[in-house]
Enzyme design. Sequence first.
Site, PDB file in Angstrom:
ATOM      1  N   ASP A   1       4.529 -15.312   4.593  1.00  0.00           N
ATOM      2  CA  ASP A   1       5.288 -14.254   3.934  1.00  0.00           C
ATOM      3  C   ASP A   1       5.508 -14.625   2.464  1.00  0.00           C
ATOM      4  O   ASP A   1       5.859 -15.781   2.159  1.00  0.00           O
ATOM      5  CB  ASP A   1       6.634 -14.134   4.662  1.00  0.00           C
ATOM      6  N   ILE A   2       5.335 -13.648   1.572  1.00  0.00           N
ATOM      7  CA  ILE A   2       5.487 -13.968   0.137  1.00  0.00           C
ATOM      8  C   ILE A   2       6.941 -14.271  -0.239  1.00  0.00           C
ATOM      9  O   ILE A   2       7.195 -14.791  -1.313  1.00  0.00           O
ATOM     10  CB  ILE A   2       4.925 -12.867  -0.795  1.00  0.00           C
TER      11      ILE A   2
ATOM     12  N   ASN B   1      11.732  -6.903   0.813  1.00  0.00           N
ATOM     13  CA  ASN B   1      10.304  -7.250   0.890  1.00  0.00           C
ATOM     14  C   ASN B   1       9.597  -6.976  -0.436  1.00  0.00           C
ATOM     15  O   ASN B   1       8.887  -7.834  -0.968  1.00  0.00           O
ATOM     16  CB  ASN B   1       9.642  -6.460   2.031  1.00  0.00           C
TER      17      ASN B   1
ATOM     18  N   TYR C   1      11.210   3.915  -1.794  1.00  0.00           N
ATOM     19  CA  TYR C   1       9.894   3.246  -1.866  1.00  0.00           C
ATOM     20  C   TYR C   1       9.352   3.307  -3.298  1.00  0.00           C
ATOM     21  O   TYR C   1       8.983   2.274  -3.884  1.00  0.00           O
ATOM     22  CB  TYR C   1       8.943   3.939  -0.878  1.00  0.00           C
TER      23      TYR C   1
ATOM     24  N   HIS D   1       0.976   9.721   7.993  1.00  0.00           N
ATOM     25  CA  HIS D   1       0.103  10.370   7.011  1.00  0.00           C
ATOM     26  C   HIS D   1      -0.689  11.524   7.611  1.00  0.00           C
ATOM     27  O   HIS D   1      -1.059  11.494   8.784  1.00  0.00           O
ATOM     28  CB  HIS D   1      -0.849   9.341   6.391  1.00  0.00           C
TER      29      HIS D   1
HETATM   30  N1  UFG Z   1       2.230  16.708   6.030  1.00  0.00           N
HETATM   31  C1  UFG Z   1       2.314  17.742   6.964  1.00  0.00           C
HETATM   32  N2  UFG Z   1       2.377  17.393   8.274  1.00  0.00           N
HETATM   33  C2  UFG Z   1       2.365  16.112   8.723  1.00  0.00           C
HETATM   34  C3  UFG Z   1       2.276  15.063   7.768  1.00  0.00           C
HETATM   35  C4  UFG Z   1       2.213  15.399   6.426  1.00  0.00           C
HETATM   36  O1  UFG Z   1       2.334  18.913   6.606  1.00  0.00           O
HETATM   37  O2  UFG Z   1       2.438  15.898   9.939  1.00  0.00           O
HETATM   38  C5  UFG Z   1       2.126  17.052   4.607  1.00  0.00           C
HETATM   39  C6  UFG Z   1       3.214  16.453   3.759  1.00  0.00           C
HETATM   40  O3  UFG Z   1       4.332  17.288   3.733  1.00  0.00           O
HETATM   41  C7  UFG Z   1       2.500  16.340   2.415  1.00  0.00           C
HETATM   42  C8  UFG Z   1       1.029  16.120   2.775  1.00  0.00           C
HETATM   43  O4  UFG Z   1       0.912  16.520   4.140  1.00  0.00           O
HETATM   44  O5  UFG Z   1       2.598  17.546   1.730  1.00  0.00           O
HETATM   45  C9  UFG Z   1       0.616  14.669   2.673  1.00  0.00           C
HETATM   46  O6  UFG Z   1       1.567  13.887   3.376  1.00  0.00           O
HETATM   47  P1  UFG Z   1       1.366  12.321   3.625  1.00  0.00           P
HETATM   48  O7  UFG Z   1       2.561  11.851   4.386  1.00  0.00           O
HETATM   49  O8  UFG Z   1       0.020  12.073   4.185  1.00  0.00           O
HETATM   50  O9  UFG Z   1       1.364  11.732   2.168  1.00  0.00           O
HETATM   51  P2  UFG Z   1       2.466  11.868   1.016  1.00  0.00           P
HETATM   52  O10 UFG Z   1       1.872  12.777  -0.021  1.00  0.00           O
HETATM   53  O11 UFG Z   1       3.802  12.179   1.507  1.00  0.00           O
HETATM   54  O12 UFG Z   1       2.541  10.368   0.591  1.00  0.00           O
HETATM   55  C10 UFG Z   1       1.669   9.813  -0.303  1.00  0.00           C
HETATM   56  C11 UFG Z   1       1.536   8.322  -0.037  1.00  0.00           C
HETATM   57  C12 UFG Z   1       2.854   7.629  -0.257  1.00  0.00           C
HETATM   58  C13 UFG Z   1       3.376   7.982  -1.601  1.00  0.00           C
HETATM   59  C14 UFG Z   1       3.468   9.471  -1.754  1.00  0.00           C
HETATM   60  C15 UFG Z   1       3.939   9.906  -3.109  1.00  0.00           C
HETATM   61  O13 UFG Z   1       1.107   8.122   1.288  1.00  0.00           O
HETATM   62  O14 UFG Z   1       2.671   6.241  -0.180  1.00  0.00           O
HETATM   63  O15 UFG Z   1       2.188  10.041  -1.560  1.00  0.00           O
HETATM   64  O16 UFG Z   1       4.686  11.078  -3.002  1.00  0.00           O
HETATM   65  F1  UFG Z   1       4.604   7.458  -1.777  1.00  0.00           F
END
Ligand code: UFG
Length: 329
Positions: free
Chosen positions: A51-52, A92, A141, A189
Amino acid sequence: MAILVLGGAGYIGSHTVYELIDAGREVVIADNLETGHIEAVHPKAKFYQGDIRDRAFIDSVFDNEPIDGVIHFAANSLVGESMVDPLKYYDNNLCGTKVLLESMVAHNIGKIVFSSTAATYGEPERVPILETDRTKPTNCYGETKLSMEKMFQWTSAAHGLRFVSLRYFNACGAHVSGKIGEAHSPETHLIPLILQVPNGQREKISIFGDDYDTKDGTCIRDYIHVTDLAQAHILAMDYLMAGGENNIFNLGNGVGFTVKEVIDTARKVTGHPIPAETVPRRAGDPAQLIASSDKARSVLGWNPQHADLEEIISTAWNWHKNHPNGFAK
Ligand code: UFG
């Protein structure tokens, strides 16, 4: 000389290690395996589990290995979790980076490429987003990642270390070999969640809000293939090795897709109807995030090779259909 990849057993870290090894680089990985997977560790990389935040551990890696530069992925990265457990993120992401930097300064290791995020911008003032635009994170985050960038700046001013911060937009896809891919638990995601439907693990995908001010009412994101992100890390390390100054780069394709467009593309790729249902908005989601990556293209010579969304989702599908439970046996 070797590159130390912290978090090299994680999603973007493991893909970066694969590209480094393909490019003939010597690679040492350190990972605590809290969210990383031992199966994602490239067989040609030297692996240390630790771990860092553990100064003795990180010192021992620098004492034992001929490290020339560090690529730092070792952090927690879930937006939702960061809102319910912010101190985990401070501990972390920030305390870990503090210990790492102390050890780097003590060992005279002066180059670091750092995994940052579009979440440092928060709600954008305009799209495409430039690196000079306002940074006002809307979640813990993003706040810790922005603070980490500042920690590098001040440490650089005091001790001469140089850094590149790479602000990723939406990382997705999987290695073309199908050997490694995305495996988060819990998964949050969009693309892996969509692919759980044709994989028989989920009945339908939820669309988080269809009343945004976008062409079809759903959120727009800039989806960037994980191997293209990996290549940018190699270019950034080469830039520092060549004497490049501290710098920050956005990494995205500069093209936005709505949630509905992503689902439609997944239907085409998988041949499955993928039922979808609209549910209320998820808190903290900006309507649109699209990168301007002109700076990475012109300064680093970055040129994404997998910009086509259908190709991105095909690589993800190739991984998920063959590994429905991720790396678990
Ligand atoms: N979404 C849905 N349904 C789901 C999951 C996601 O409609 O079941 C939508 C979210 O609302 C968003 C898009 O799909 O509009 C993408 O969502 P993700 O969770 O895949 O990704 P995010 O855009 O929320 O997150 C990404 C990175 C994060 C970062 C963020 C910055 O994964 O690390 O962009 O806003 F912090």
